[in-house]
Structures are given as structure tokens and as C-alpha cells.
Design an enzyme around this catalytic site. Structure first.
Site, PDB file in Angstrom:
ATOM      1  N   SER A  13      62.428  39.949  46.045  1.00  8.71           N
ATOM      2  CA  SER A  13      61.496  38.739  46.944  1.00  8.71           C
ATOM      3  C   SER A  13      60.307  39.163  47.877  1.00  8.71           C
ATOM      4  CB  SER A  13      62.453  38.920  48.390  1.00  8.71           C
ATOM      5  OG  SER A  13      62.580  39.695  48.321  1.00  8.71           O
ATOM      6  N   GLY A  14      59.375  39.725  46.407  1.00  7.24           N
ATOM      7  CA  GLY A  14      58.464  40.206  47.035  1.00  7.24           C
ATOM      8  C   GLY A  14      57.140  39.476  46.597  1.00  7.24           C
ATOM      9  N   ALA A  16      55.520  38.400  43.472  1.00  6.23           N
ATOM     10  CA  ALA A  16      55.274  38.994  42.483  1.00  6.23           C
ATOM     11  C   ALA A  16      56.509  37.649  42.294  1.00  6.23           C
ATOM     12  CB  ALA A  16      55.619  40.339  42.041  1.00  6.23           C
ATOM     13  N   ASN A  42      57.844  45.109  50.523  1.00  9.12           N
ATOM     14  CA  ASN A  42      56.546  45.857  51.118  1.00  9.12           C
ATOM     15  C   ASN A  42      55.300  45.104  50.976  1.00  9.12           C
ATOM     16  OD1 ASN A  42      57.967  48.324  50.322  1.00  9.12           O
ATOM     17  ND2 ASN A  42      56.986  48.914  48.751  1.00  9.12           N
ATOM     18  N   GLN A  47      49.318  45.210  55.441  1.00  9.79           N
ATOM     19  CA  GLN A  47      48.145  44.768  56.130  1.00  9.79           C
ATOM     20  C   GLN A  47      46.947  44.485  55.089  1.00  9.79           C
ATOM     21  OE1 GLN A  47      47.987  48.521  58.639  1.00  9.79           O
ATOM     22  NE2 GLN A  47      50.097  48.066  59.571  1.00  9.79           N
ATOM     23  N   ARG A 274      41.896  57.000  47.758  1.00 17.83           N
ATOM     24  CA  ARG A 274      43.029  56.984  48.336  1.00 17.83           C
ATOM     25  C   ARG A 274      43.426  58.408  48.060  1.00 17.83           C
ATOM     26  NH1 ARG A 274      45.829  51.830  49.009  1.00 17.83           N
ATOM     27  NH2 ARG A 274      44.264  50.418  50.596  1.00 17.83           N
ATOM     28  N   LEU A 372      48.829  43.200  46.037  1.00 20.75           N
ATOM     29  CA  LEU A 372      49.157  41.566  46.184  1.00 20.75           C
ATOM     30  C   LEU A 372      48.184  40.920  45.107  1.00 20.75           C
ATOM     31  CD1 LEU A 372      47.482  41.440  50.222  1.00 20.75           C
ATOM     32  CD2 LEU A 372      50.453  41.220  48.854  1.00 20.75           C
TER      33      LEU A 372
END
Length: 526
Positions: A13-14, A16, A42, A47, A274, A372
């Protein structure tokens, strides 16, 4: 065992999953099943913003190069081109349909800067609440025709005539249900829950990837785990994520000796990719130093970062001092279920999108705020593919009873034991000795019933979660042993220097289940 039927079944249920559901609902029947509440994903916790070359001074080719560079040139070039070229139009479509992003007083989009981006191209909504804003927007667009079943944990895929025709799931009352569909889409996220410190929602434990593997789908690039450099870290535990956007506003990493730790490490310093920043912080902790994010130079911090402000206050950390204690945490899986650009896996009728999928778009290390965008772009492409596909009649499936096993689960390890193992031996830094030890430890618990997806008698949700954690951990460890180099999110201290050779030979790590046992396949690309 009860069963349900629909045209398209989406597991997860994110962003996508919801983007796909909203686009399909006018054309066919759609059902979403999700492990917890529909809000648990997620995407809701994201943020950071959405990266897109939407500025007149930017171009998708610039975004393409930044994505390839961050991904250590392990990326699928076609997937990257698709993402960055379609990204701006997908964002404009959302805006035209009512999604609002942060603008200045003149109504112009405010575009932020994040790690490894060479231009400001990050759109935000609600400051540091972009994921939540996007998800709430998609919730508002969900058609009533979309059926949502919460608290349904996927157990295994149902394969009939070499086609995926559904899934079995377990609810909070330990009741098993079979959900059948013409098209099954896994959007179950990654595997951050395998690690002790993570930015992920508590539900993310690699369930969809483990189920796909057991069904025979190809799984690829599992060694590439991205650790976010700045989790708020106090009293030995994580309290939430400190967005890279904070460093984009000028915040600097400093140790408890007052040394700014990214000086001389990378040209982009605190906004380096990162993996580089995470390893640098990790080194400080190994040397006995604490690490803080110095935010003293950021004006109006509370206004710009309300979510982070709330996290800090809840953890009892004062913003007045201007120093936020941070440590790296498992954040994103670059690998997953191998798919093409339309979400099609190697099993007919089975699709994967979002972090559960691996199109190769992220390479060895995801560029900030591309996740995202990935969920938006590739869900849209899959929607178009399914809408244009020939209509299928409901098939008279043979609803055969699933085989059950008397194999016990009393000897399973705890979830925390797995997290501690993976954090120590398959974390930010790895080596052969540790990977072999961890892999053998995992294999001492896996048995043929768990590998083949046989339903275990009286097994609880927590037991199945541990089985999925064991399976996904095995995939990561096996892949990490196979890749004898350091690249991106995979850093081998016994192969510490990545030289130019990997720029000329793009390797793809693929693992495929072969009967009861395991078989590792290494396939060259290009």
C-alpha cells in the site's frame, strides 16, 4: 480455505501500489491487500522529496547522469532514461490533478538540493512531509471500487499452469485466505526490517521478495543495500530519519571532537553519495567517536522541517544546541524481483513495482529522492500496459488444497537475532569470513518446506515473518559473497578499492530457485 477473486490484485500500500490502483480502478476491478493498515508504508515516512528535471534550467539528461553516477554505473540505462525522461510529465500530471508542492511567495516551485545531485531539482510538499502529502493525495483519489483488505500478510504465490494466479495470506486471527486474480502485483517494499537500525516501517521484512523467490521468480542485485547516513540516534537506538534535505540546507556532519568529518573525503563533502557518507560516519563510530549533524546555520529550522522537529522533541533532543546525534541505518534495497520496464517479472502473470522490484534503475546506489519518482513512473507504465492488455475471462481455476507440513517452527531464531546478525555481517561493511558465517547460520534454520512455500501447521504471522526474513537474508548474503568487489551499497573490506574495471563490465547478480535447493546464477550484462 476461503478465496476471493478480482481482475488485479495488488499486494502492498505504498506510493507505487496506490498510484497503480487509482489508474486502474476506472477500467477493471482492483483489490489491495496489505500487511497492516493501509497507512503503514515507507512512502508515508518519506521526508525527502521527488526528484525531477522540471526546472527550465535543468534537463533530463542532467538527471540521467547524476543517477548513473550515484549508481556507480551499474544501472540499466534504459530504465534510468525512462525514469528521468518521463518524470517531469508525471509530476505535472499530478499537479494538474490537484497535488500541490511547496512554492515560494510568487507561486514558483521551491526546488531543493540533495546528495549527489548537481542541480536543485527536489520537489517537496509540506516541507519534510512529502511522502505523507503524496500518499494522502492518492488516498483521496482511491475509487470506492478498489477493495482494501488490511492485516493480510502474504504467505506465498499461487502458481497454476506456470502462471501466477493469486496469493495466499494470513490475517491477524491466523486465518488463511486465497486471493485469485488475472494479474498479481507485488508492491511490498524492500527489506529494511532485516537490520537493527532502519528508516523503514516496522512491516517491511522482505515478504514479497521471499514469496517471489519461493515461486521461482528471478531475484537480482540483492547485495546492494543503501544505508541512510543520518538516522536520529540516541541511547543506542534509532528514533527516526533526518532527511538529506537538512544537509541540502547547509547542515554539516561533525564528530564529538569538533572535526567536520566530510572535509577531504569527497568533492561534494556532506552531500556526497549516501554510501560514501554512511561509511565515513561508520568509521567514526569504529574509532570511538560520536557523530552529530550541525544544524546551527539553518534559519527557521522548525518551520522548514516540522516532521524532524517533532521527531527530535519526542526523543528529548534539544534543537537549541544545534547538534543532532546521528548514525547510519538500513534505508533502501536497490535489488529485488527482476522486472522489465513494465513491471513484468520472469513468471507469467506476476508483476512487481516500487522497492520490491528491480528494473536496474538505481544501479548499486540509489540517487536521493528517486524512489518516490520510481513509484510514480513505473506504476504508471504498468497501468497503461494492463489497461491495453486483452481482456481476460475469469478462469475456472482448480482450487486445490495447499500442501501442509508438520515441520515445526519452535526452533526458529527471533527477529532480533536475525537483525543483529545482518547488521554485523552484511551491513555497511562486509567481508568473506563474516558473510560465510552468517550464511551458514541462516541455512541452519531454513528447511525444504520453508524454501518450497509449503504451509506450516499452526504457524503464526510472527513465524512466517521470521521465515521471510531468513529467506531474504540468505539472498542478500549469497549475493554479497558472489560480488568480489566494492561498489555502491555493497562494500567488501577484503575488496575495498573499486577501480575502473567495473566501469567496463556491468555485472548483474541474479539468483533463481532450482527445486528444493538453491542455485546461484551470475549473468553478464553488456
Amino acid at each position: 480455505m476461503p478465496f476471493e477473486y478480482t481482475d488485479v490484485l495488488i499486494v502492498g500500500s505504498g506510493i507505487a501500489a496506490l498510484n497503480l490502483a487509482t489508474k486502474l480502478s476506472e477500467h477493471m476491478n482492483v483489490r489491495i491487500i496489505t500487511k497492516s493498515k493501509i497507512e503503514n508504508s515507507n512512502s508515508m515516512l518519506a521526508q525527502g522529496g521527488v526528484a525531477a528535471a522540471i526546472s527550465p534550467s535543468d534537463h533530463w539528461e542532467n538527471h540521467f547522469q547524476d543517477t548513473m553516477s550515484a549508481g556507480c554505473y551499474h544501472n540499466n540505462k534504459a530504465a534510468v532514461k525512462t525514469l528521468v525522461e518521463l518524470g517531469p510529465s508525471c509530476i505535472r500530471e499530478l499537479m494538474n490533478d490537484g497535488m500541490t508542492f511547496d512554492c515560494d511567495s510568487d507561486g514558483n516551485l521551491v526546488l531543493g538540493l540533495e546528495g549527489a545531485h548537481l542541480q536543485n531539482r527536489i520537489l517537496h510538499a509540506g516541507g519534510d512531509s512529502t511522502g505523507k502529502a503524496l500518499m494522502n493525495y492518492l488516498f483521496s483519489k482511491l475509487d470506492q471500487k478498489v477493495i482494501v483488505n488490511e492485516n493480510e500478510m502474504i504467505l506465498d504465490l499461487i502458481i497454476h499452469d506456470e502462471k501466477c494466479v493469486g496469493v495466499t495470506s494470513l490475517n491477524n486471527h491466523n486465518e488463511i485466505t486465497s486471493f485469485y486474480a488475472n494479474h498479481v502485483v507485488l508492491a511490498t517494499g524492500g527489506c529494511g526490517g532485516l537490520y537493527s537500525v532502519t528508516s523503514n516501517d516496522i512491516t517491511i521484512t522482505g515478504d514479497g521478495i521471499a514469496a517471489a523467490y519461493r515461486a521461482g521468480a528471478e531475484i537480482t542485485d540483492m547485495e546492494f543495500i543503501q544505508f541512510h547516513p543520518t538516522m536520529l540516534f540516541k541511547d543506542g537506538k534509532s528514533h527516526g530519519l533526518i532527511s538529506e534535505a537538512v544537509r541540502g540546507e547547509g547542515a554539516l556532519l561533525v564528530n564529538d571532537k569538533g572535526k567536520y568529518i566530510m572535509e577531504g573525503v569527497h568533492d561534494l563533502k556532506d552531500l556526497a553519495p549516501r554510501d560514501i557518507v554512511s561509511r565515513r560516519i561508520h568509521k567514526e563510530y569504529i574509532n570511538g567517536n560520536l557523530v552529530f549533524l550541525d544544524i546551527s546555520m539553518i534559519k527557521n529550522f522548525r518551520i522548514k522541517f516540522p516532521t524532524i522537529t517533532g521527531i527530535c522533541e519526542k526523543a528529548g533532543i534539544s534543537l537549541q544546541e544545534g547538534l543532532l546525534p546521528v548514525a547510519p541505518g538500513a534505508h533502501f534495497l536497490m535489488g529485488g524481483i527482476k522486472t522489465n520496464l513494465y513491471g513484468e517479472s520472469t513468471i507469467n502473470g506476476l508483476y512487481a513495482i516500487g522497492e520490491a522490484a528491480c528494473t536496474g534503475v538505481h544501479g548499486a546506489n540509489r540517487l536521493a529522492s528517486n524512489s518516490l519518482l520510481e513509484g510514480i513512473v513505473f506504476a504508471s507504465l504498468l497501468a497503461k500496459r494492463l489497461i491495453s492488455a486483452p481482456k481476460q475471462r475469469r478462469r475456472p481455476f482448480l482450487f486445490a488444497k495447499r500442501q501442509r507440513s508438520s515441520s515445526g517452527t519452535s526452533s526458529l531464531p527471533t527477529a532480533n537475532e536475525i537483525r543483529n546478525l545482518m547488521s554485523r555481517y552484511a551491513g555497511i561493511e562486509r567481508d568473506e569470513k563474516g558473510l560465510i558465517y552468517a550464511k551458514q547460520w541462516i541455512e541452519s534454520y531454513l528447511n525444504k518446506d520453508m524454501v518450497n512455500g509449503v504451509l506450516l501447521v499452526n504457524a503464526s504471522r510472527s513465524a512466517y515473518t521470521v521465515i521471510n526474513m531468513l529467506t531474504t537474508s540468505w539472498l542478500i548474503l549469497s549475493s554479497a559473497l558472489e560480488r568480489e568487489e566494492s561498489r555502491g551499497g555493497h562494500y567488501r573490506i577484503d575488496y575495498p578499492v573499486s577501480d575502473s574495471r567495473w566501469l567496463k563490465r556491468y555485472l548483474s547478480r541474479t539468483i533463481k530457485k532450482d527445486g528444493i535447493g538453491f542455485q546461484e546464477l551470475v549473468k553478464g550484462a553488456n
